[in-house]
Design a protein around this motif. Structure first.
Motif, PDB file in Angstrom:
ATOM      1  N   TYR A   1       3.136   0.808 -11.105  1.00  0.00           N
ATOM      2  CA  TYR A   1       4.118   2.035 -11.395  1.00  0.00           C
ATOM      3  C   TYR A   1       3.150   3.612 -11.322  1.00  0.00           C
ATOM      4  O   TYR A   1       3.795   4.504 -10.627  1.00  0.00           O
ATOM      5  CB  TYR A   1       4.729   2.031 -12.746  1.00  0.00           C
ATOM      6  CG  TYR A   1       5.579   3.266 -12.936  1.00  0.00           C
ATOM      7  CD1 TYR A   1       6.952   2.927 -12.540  1.00  0.00           C
ATOM      8  CD2 TYR A   1       5.338   4.280 -13.637  1.00  0.00           C
ATOM      9  CE1 TYR A   1       7.938   4.055 -12.870  1.00  0.00           C
ATOM     10  CE2 TYR A   1       6.094   5.298 -14.196  1.00  0.00           C
ATOM     11  CZ  TYR A   1       7.435   5.243 -13.692  1.00  0.00           C
ATOM     12  OH  TYR A   1       8.364   6.155 -13.967  1.00  0.00           O
ATOM     13  N   LYS A   2       2.215   3.668 -11.821  1.00  0.00           N
ATOM     14  CA  LYS A   2       1.460   4.817 -11.875  1.00  0.00           C
ATOM     15  C   LYS A   2       0.677   4.991 -10.530  1.00  0.00           C
ATOM     16  O   LYS A   2       0.479   6.190 -10.282  1.00  0.00           O
ATOM     17  CB  LYS A   2       0.134   4.557 -12.954  1.00  0.00           C
ATOM     18  CG  LYS A   2       0.888   4.584 -14.371  1.00  0.00           C
ATOM     19  CD  LYS A   2      -0.183   4.934 -15.510  1.00  0.00           C
ATOM     20  CE  LYS A   2       0.516   5.040 -16.769  1.00  0.00           C
ATOM     21  NZ  LYS A   2      -0.247   5.170 -17.736  1.00  0.00           N
ATOM     22  N   THR A   3       0.260   4.003  -9.981  1.00  0.00           N
ATOM     23  CA  THR A   3      -0.053   4.245  -8.382  1.00  0.00           C
ATOM     24  C   THR A   3       1.005   4.822  -7.553  1.00  0.00           C
ATOM     25  O   THR A   3       0.604   6.008  -6.743  1.00  0.00           O
ATOM     26  CB  THR A   3      -0.734   3.034  -7.692  1.00  0.00           C
ATOM     27  OG1 THR A   3      -1.653   2.350  -8.519  1.00  0.00           O
ATOM     28  CG2 THR A   3      -1.267   3.126  -6.412  1.00  0.00           C
ATOM     29  N   GLU A   4       2.171   4.418  -7.723  1.00  0.00           N
ATOM     30  CA  GLU A   4       3.339   4.722  -7.090  1.00  0.00           C
ATOM     31  C   GLU A   4       3.458   6.509  -7.321  1.00  0.00           C
ATOM     32  O   GLU A   4       3.708   7.249  -6.504  1.00  0.00           O
ATOM     33  CB  GLU A   4       4.569   4.169  -7.336  1.00  0.00           C
ATOM     34  CG  GLU A   4       5.766   4.787  -6.856  1.00  0.00           C
ATOM     35  CD  GLU A   4       7.209   4.096  -7.003  1.00  0.00           C
ATOM     36  OE1 GLU A   4       8.105   4.445  -6.432  1.00  0.00           O
ATOM     37  OE2 GLU A   4       6.909   3.214  -7.993  1.00  0.00           O
TER      38      GLU A   4
ATOM     39  N   SER B   1       9.644   7.732  -3.541  1.00  0.00           N
ATOM     40  CA  SER B   1       9.525   6.341  -4.226  1.00  0.00           C
ATOM     41  C   SER B   1       8.565   5.575  -3.079  1.00  0.00           C
ATOM     42  O   SER B   1       8.709   5.828  -1.936  1.00  0.00           O
ATOM     43  CB  SER B   1      10.836   5.723  -4.368  1.00  0.00           C
ATOM     44  OG  SER B   1      10.661   4.644  -4.940  1.00  0.00           O
ATOM     45  N   PHE B   2       8.026   4.464  -3.532  1.00  0.00           N
ATOM     46  CA  PHE B   2       7.041   3.662  -2.715  1.00  0.00           C
ATOM     47  C   PHE B   2       7.486   2.340  -2.984  1.00  0.00           C
ATOM     48  O   PHE B   2       7.667   1.867  -4.132  1.00  0.00           O
ATOM     49  CB  PHE B   2       5.718   4.014  -3.066  1.00  0.00           C
ATOM     50  CG  PHE B   2       5.064   5.342  -2.122  1.00  0.00           C
ATOM     51  CD1 PHE B   2       4.215   4.897  -1.122  1.00  0.00           C
ATOM     52  CD2 PHE B   2       5.121   6.729  -2.514  1.00  0.00           C
ATOM     53  CE1 PHE B   2       3.780   6.006  -0.394  1.00  0.00           C
ATOM     54  CE2 PHE B   2       4.803   7.570  -1.938  1.00  0.00           C
ATOM     55  CZ  PHE B   2       4.186   7.343  -0.532  1.00  0.00           C
ATOM     56  N   SER B   3       7.101   1.671  -1.923  1.00  0.00           N
ATOM     57  CA  SER B   3       6.841   0.197  -2.105  1.00  0.00           C
ATOM     58  C   SER B   3       5.448  -0.300  -1.735  1.00  0.00           C
ATOM     59  O   SER B   3       4.894   0.277  -0.560  1.00  0.00           O
ATOM     60  CB  SER B   3       7.937  -0.818  -1.255  1.00  0.00           C
ATOM     61  OG  SER B   3       7.587  -2.189  -1.179  1.00  0.00           O
ATOM     62  N   PHE B   4       4.849  -1.117  -2.458  1.00  0.00           N
ATOM     63  CA  PHE B   4       3.503  -1.619  -1.875  1.00  0.00           C
ATOM     64  C   PHE B   4       3.672  -3.252  -1.337  1.00  0.00           C
ATOM     65  O   PHE B   4       2.764  -3.964  -1.189  1.00  0.00           O
ATOM     66  CB  PHE B   4       2.784  -1.788  -3.106  1.00  0.00           C
ATOM     67  CG  PHE B   4       2.272  -0.338  -3.794  1.00  0.00           C
ATOM     68  CD1 PHE B   4       1.739   0.499  -3.048  1.00  0.00           C
ATOM     69  CD2 PHE B   4       2.727  -0.265  -4.974  1.00  0.00           C
ATOM     70  CE1 PHE B   4       1.388   1.797  -3.571  1.00  0.00           C
ATOM     71  CE2 PHE B   4       2.457   1.125  -5.591  1.00  0.00           C
ATOM     72  CZ  PHE B   4       2.020   2.122  -4.968  1.00  0.00           C
ATOM     73  N   GLN B   5       5.025  -3.510  -1.104  1.00  0.00           N
ATOM     74  CA  GLN B   5       5.179  -4.865  -0.659  1.00  0.00           C
ATOM     75  C   GLN B   5       4.341  -5.168   1.067  1.00  0.00           C
ATOM     76  O   GLN B   5       3.845  -6.204   1.177  1.00  0.00           O
ATOM     77  CB  GLN B   5       6.385  -5.075  -0.454  1.00  0.00           C
ATOM     78  CG  GLN B   5       6.751  -6.680  -0.435  1.00  0.00           C
ATOM     79  CD  GLN B   5       8.141  -7.001  -0.699  1.00  0.00           C
ATOM     80  OE1 GLN B   5       9.029  -7.732   0.232  1.00  0.00           O
ATOM     81  NE2 GLN B   5       8.959  -6.601  -1.963  1.00  0.00           N
TER      82      GLN B   5
ATOM     83  N   GLY C   1       6.557   4.804   1.727  1.00  0.00           N
ATOM     84  CA  GLY C   1       7.130   5.884   0.913  1.00  0.00           C
ATOM     85  C   GLY C   1       8.243   6.390   1.764  1.00  0.00           C
ATOM     86  O   GLY C   1       8.455   6.644   2.880  1.00  0.00           O
ATOM     87  N   VAL C   2       9.365   6.799   0.861  1.00  0.00           N
ATOM     88  CA  VAL C   2      10.765   7.119   1.389  1.00  0.00           C
ATOM     89  C   VAL C   2      11.205   8.173   0.380  1.00  0.00           C
ATOM     90  O   VAL C   2      10.742   8.519  -0.761  1.00  0.00           O
ATOM     91  CB  VAL C   2      11.632   6.103   1.402  1.00  0.00           C
ATOM     92  CG1 VAL C   2      11.378   5.062   2.235  1.00  0.00           C
ATOM     93  CG2 VAL C   2      12.071   5.567   0.030  1.00  0.00           C
ATOM     94  N   ARG C   3      12.062   9.285   1.062  1.00  0.00           N
ATOM     95  CA  ARG C   3      12.791  10.114   0.403  1.00  0.00           C
ATOM     96  C   ARG C   3      13.882   9.672  -0.450  1.00  0.00           C
ATOM     97  O   ARG C   3      14.416   8.434  -0.148  1.00  0.00           O
ATOM     98  CB  ARG C   3      13.525  11.323   0.976  1.00  0.00           C
ATOM     99  CG  ARG C   3      12.318  12.017   1.867  1.00  0.00           C
ATOM    100  CD  ARG C   3      11.631  12.826   1.009  1.00  0.00           C
ATOM    101  NE  ARG C   3      12.447  13.915   0.369  1.00  0.00           N
ATOM    102  CZ  ARG C   3      13.112  15.017   0.837  1.00  0.00           C
ATOM    103  NH1 ARG C   3      12.371  15.359   2.000  1.00  0.00           N
ATOM    104  NH2 ARG C   3      13.628  15.795   0.052  1.00  0.00           N
ATOM    105  N   ASP C   4      14.389  10.356  -1.296  1.00  0.00           N
ATOM    106  CA  ASP C   4      15.389   9.950  -2.507  1.00  0.00           C
ATOM    107  C   ASP C   4      16.886   8.990  -1.832  1.00  0.00           C
ATOM    108  O   ASP C   4      17.046   8.203  -2.318  1.00  0.00           O
ATOM    109  CB  ASP C   4      15.802  10.969  -3.415  1.00  0.00           C
ATOM    110  CG  ASP C   4      16.521  12.164  -2.871  1.00  0.00           C
ATOM    111  OD1 ASP C   4      16.699  12.167  -1.650  1.00  0.00           O
ATOM    112  OD2 ASP C   4      16.591  13.233  -3.360  1.00  0.00           O
TER     113      ASP C   4
END
Length: 527
Positions: free
Chosen positions: A134-137, A148-152, A308-311
């Protein structure tokens, strides 16, 4: 190293080491597995009953049988025949950002508190790693301006593919997915910016660069944008190290036509604290945590393409995502509009942990300094190479400022001596270098060479690196055969290309090796 020593004396170990299967002796053991305790057997039941009959092996796995000392010697010998970032000056792998990976971060990922976690554990028992994710995001959101980010995604290519999947879902929800079937990219963006969207079914339009500026012009973009444009995938700075200063105007043109814009920020090491994807107008981006964020490349892995993406695109991100309600961290799988899974579980979290530790150790102010030093190192090395090394040039967009890397050309040296970039690449191994990255395709720059002297390298190391190529250049002009027939000091000699272009000569697995060995014996008997 002494001041007057231009290059190091180097010779690598050369072991005629068999493959591990050939070292196998029936009955040898490296470990004796203890019998399970009575209490465990009673609770779990018989082992035979745990595995469905349908997936049981018909025969035992063909594994080598070797004692521990022989295993240790085998792999240590192989390690002595290997070069890597911790041993040599690994400036040569441009676009890969081979920076120093702090060894304390390896202690974090090897600690049993992390390494023994299982992704199917209950959230209550994994609060620590969920907090780190969460904090890396949160930090990447600040660095990029995304929401927002995904690390998948398991690497940059998979992140671009995931962004292409979101692009398709976005237009599908708007009822335009059939109409908007084209994406735009540039010739000098990473090739995956064309390949991944093509895999999702998009047609690809590639913008050619202007030879004077090094990037595509506005009028060319306007001529291909239409109501069929789904989006634009672009790397900036491009592989040549040239930053596209009109990218914001290009993004506006695509947005006005109804498309989205995606930034490939795999080469972001020269941009920290200087520019962000949000201010340029991008809708999506990705970072390679195994590059600019210091997690090491383990021979093309393990990797993480942080997406990463916008809202307005968050709902499409791969599931699950980590949420925090102010008291507790948890995984949110209730996301009906998500594009689904891109990779198992949550991605390669060891890479995320290393990146988290690296960002915290660097801090916001020094993160900008990382980029400033990288750009200074690159431009210092360019001036030194062009001044001191005969036969090298920067023919593409000559005079344009370069960011964190440069695509050079050995074309003049090739024309003068017959020595090409592959010869020089191999010869650099004789001086203790791992080799260098030449170029992505298409190779519009002849005899390419793409180094990237990031912030990890000192002036002395850059000077030594340049001295090696100065020496190789002198050899090419004075005794070209020594370069053409290299390597001479490594674990292997020059491999004739014609011997590995025939499929009948390729041996890619142990089983193929055994099968072909049997056929060779059979052929000899027949003769």
């Amino acid at each position: 190293m002494k001041e007057d020593m231009k290059v190091r004396n180097f010779h690598q170990a050369r072991w005629n080491e068999p493959i591990i299967f050939e070292l196998s002796t029936q009955g040898q053991r490296g470990i004796l597995i203890p019998e399970p305790e009575k209490e465990l057997r009673e609770q779990v039941g018989e082992f035979e009953n745990l595995i469905p009959k349908s997936i049981e092996r018909k025969r035992k796995a063909a594994l080598p049988e070797i004692a521990q000392p022989q295993v240790l010697r085998h792999f240590l010998r192989l390690s002595q025949e290997t070069l890597g970032q911790d041993i040599n000056i690994d400036i040569g792998l441009g676009t890969c950002t081979m920076k120093y990976s702090p060894k304390i971060n390896e202690q974090f990922v090897s600690n049993h508190k992390f390494s023994e976690l299982h992704p199917l554990q209950d959230d209550e028992t994994t609060q620590g790693i969920l907090e780190i994710i969460y904090k890396t995001e949160e930090m990447l959101k600040e660095i990029s301006g995304m929401d927002s980010f995904s690390f998948q995604p398991g690497g940059g290519a998979q992140a671009v593919f995931s962004n292409a999947s979101i692009l398709k879902a976005y237009h599908s929800d708007r009822g335009e997915v059939e109409q908007r079937d084209e994406i735009i990219t540039t010739l000098l963006s990473h090739p995956v910016n064309a390949a991944a969207p093509r895999t999702k079914g998009f047609k690809v339009i590639t913008l050619m660069p202007d030879k004077e500026t090094g990037y595509a012009d506005i009028e060319t973009l306007k001529s291909v944008v239409s109501n069929r444009t789904a989006g634009m995938f672009i790397t900036n700075p491009e592989d040549t190290g040239i930053y596209n200063p009109i990218v914001k105007e290009m993004i506006k043109i695509v947005h006005d036509a109804g498309g989205l814009c995606i930034a490939d920020q795999a080469d972001a090491n020269g941009l920290f604290g200087i520019t962000r994807a949000r201010e340029a107008g991008y809708d999506m981006c990705h970072f390679n945590l195994h590059k600019a964020f210091s997690s090491p490349h383990g021979s093309m892995g393990p990797c993480c393409g942080a997406q990463g993406v916008r809202d307005y695109l968050v709902k499409y991100l791969p599931s699950p995502v980590v949420k925090f309600d102010g008291k507790r961290y948890g995984l949110d799988n209730d996301r009906p509009e998500s594009i689904g899974k891109i990779r198992e579980f949550y991605g390669v979290i060891a890479v995320v942990l290393r990146a988290y530790a690296w960002i915290l150790s660097i801090g916001a102010e020094r993160l900008k300094e990382v980029s400033e030093i990288s750009v200074i190192n690159n431009n210092y090395m360019m001036k030194k190479l062009l001044k001191e090394v005969k036969g090298i040039s920067v023919p593409w967009a000559e005079g344009q400022f370069r960011m964190e890397q440069i695509r050079y050309s050995w074309e003049k040296l090739k024309n003068d001596t017959g020595v090409n970039t592959e010869d020089i690449d191999r010869r650099s191994g004789d001086y203790g270098l791992q080799g260098y990255f030449q170029s992505h395709h298409p190779r519009i720059i002849k005899e390419p060479f793409t180094p990237e002297p990031n912030e990890s390298y000192s002036k002395k190391e850059i000077d030594e690196y340049v001295n090696i190529f100065k020496k190789i250049s002198e050899e090419a002009y004075e005794n070209p055969e020594i370069v053409k027939t290299s390597p001479h000091n490594g674990p292997i000699s020059l491999i004739p290309k014609e011997e590995i272009t025939d499929p009948d000569d390729l041996i890619v697995t142990w089983r193929v090796y055994k099968r072909k060995k049997k056929l060779d014996v059979f052929d000899r008997l027949l003769k």
